[in-house]
Write an enzyme that holds these catalytic residues in place. Structure first.
Site, mmCIF file in Angstrom:
data_model
loop_
_atom_site.group_PDB
_atom_site.id
_atom_site.type_symbol
_atom_site.label_atom_id
_atom_site.label_comp_id
_atom_site.label_asym_id
_atom_site.label_seq_id
_atom_site.Cartn_x
_atom_site.Cartn_y
_atom_site.Cartn_z
ATOM 1 N N GLU A 17 -21.427 -13.946 -98.059
ATOM 2 C CA GLU A 17 -21.361 -13.910 -96.723
ATOM 3 C C GLU A 17 -22.045 -14.878 -96.169
ATOM 4 O O GLU A 17 -22.971 -15.770 -96.832
ATOM 5 C CB GLU A 17 -22.025 -12.545 -96.336
ATOM 6 C CG GLU A 17 -23.510 -12.340 -96.477
ATOM 7 C CD GLU A 17 -24.110 -11.216 -95.563
ATOM 8 O OE1 GLU A 17 -23.704 -10.966 -94.618
ATOM 9 O OE2 GLU A 17 -24.773 -10.583 -96.286
ATOM 10 N N GLU B 163 -24.078 -1.872 -90.628
ATOM 11 C CA GLU B 163 -25.188 -2.680 -90.782
ATOM 12 C C GLU B 163 -25.854 -2.891 -89.579
ATOM 13 O O GLU B 163 -25.774 -4.148 -89.267
ATOM 14 C CB GLU B 163 -24.899 -3.783 -91.768
ATOM 15 C CG GLU B 163 -26.046 -4.485 -92.420
ATOM 16 C CD GLU B 163 -25.821 -5.730 -93.190
ATOM 17 O OE1 GLU B 163 -26.323 -5.748 -94.347
ATOM 18 O OE2 GLU B 163 -25.406 -6.658 -92.726
#
Length: 257
Positions: free
Chosen positions: A144, A239
């Site tokens: 990521e 998240e």
């Protein structure tokens, strides 16, 4: 769309082992988390306790980070620096074994902050090692991009940088964290249109405060509808830092696909 809760940032009002049951009580049957232990090789008792908490709650673990160091202290991964490489390698087999035990299909490898001993070739070696281990259990290693406002020394801060890394390590995929990408000025709609087939996982939070969707600037009703119509067929990880109690932060889901 399928949604899961990241227990490392949601339900933190509770001890870790109570969070799986809280997620289930809130209506979720799947969770994910950052590396939840202090070191790379926790004891069998620690691993058993977490596995039992997940099993007893009836939730599946869909995503797990490899050990990324002291996240609260600013660490953002271990695999790219010579001084932390051995710790990452010690953790790989432990993480993969735990993922196999729980049927976890996605493992997130944070690259690491730029340091004096950062070695890009070593990073590629360590990612390949992680992929080889993950492939044995049918899991995917994802990479990521983070935003530079909160992680100033993290070098992977764009989808392009992440895709460049994915292209160098066969068997990896892109973790599209819409919060980090939006904060770096990326067009989420264009990203979904052009690259959704390459997403290995998706995570959401609103910007700039990282609260639940609806508390910031991102038009998540549109973004998630577009994602739902795209080639991406995986789950969406929640998240975010809840504004208010975690259990009361899910009302926005009623307006999503």
């Amino acid at each position: 769309m399928r949604y899961d809760v990241n227990l490392s940032i949601l339900f933190t009002e509770l001890p870790l082992l109570e969070r799986p049951a809280a997620a289930r009580a809130a209506g979720f049957d799947a969770v994910e988390m950052w590396w939840p232990f202090e070191g790379p090789t926790p004891s069998d008792a620690e691993l058993d306790a977490l596995a039992d908490a997940l099993d007893e709650a009836g939730v599946r673990l869909l995503g797990l980070n490899f050990d990324a160091g002291d996240m609260a202290g600013g660490d953002r991964g271990l695999l790219s620096a010579r001084s932390t490489s051995n710790r990452f390698r010690e953790n790989v087999e432990v993480t993969v074994a735990f993922a196999e035990r729980l049927g976890c299909p996605t493992l997130n490898a944070l690259y690491g902050n730029t340091a004096d001993d950062t070695d890009p070739d070593l990073a590629l070696e360590n990612l390949a090692l992680a992929v080889t281990a993950a492939r044995r259990i049918g899991a995917t290693v994802v990479i990521e991009a983070l935003n530079s406002y909160e992680s100033a020394r993290y070098p992977i801060t764009s989808s392009k940088a992440a895709f460049d890394l994915v292209d160098q390590v066969p068997g990896t995929a892109f973790l599209a964290d819409f919060y980090h990408l939006y904060r770096m000025g990326e067009d989420l709609s264009a990203l979904i249109t052009n690259h959704a087939a390459r997403f290995g996982h998706v995570q959401v939070a609103d910007a700039p405060g990282r609260g639940q969707p609806g508390t910031g600037e991102i038009d998540y009703a549109t973004v998630l509808a577009q994602l739902d119509a795209s080639p991406y067929g995986g789950p969406v990880g929640l998240e975010y830092k809840p504004v208010g109690p975690s259990a009361e932060s899910f009302g926005w889901l009623k307006e999503t696909p």
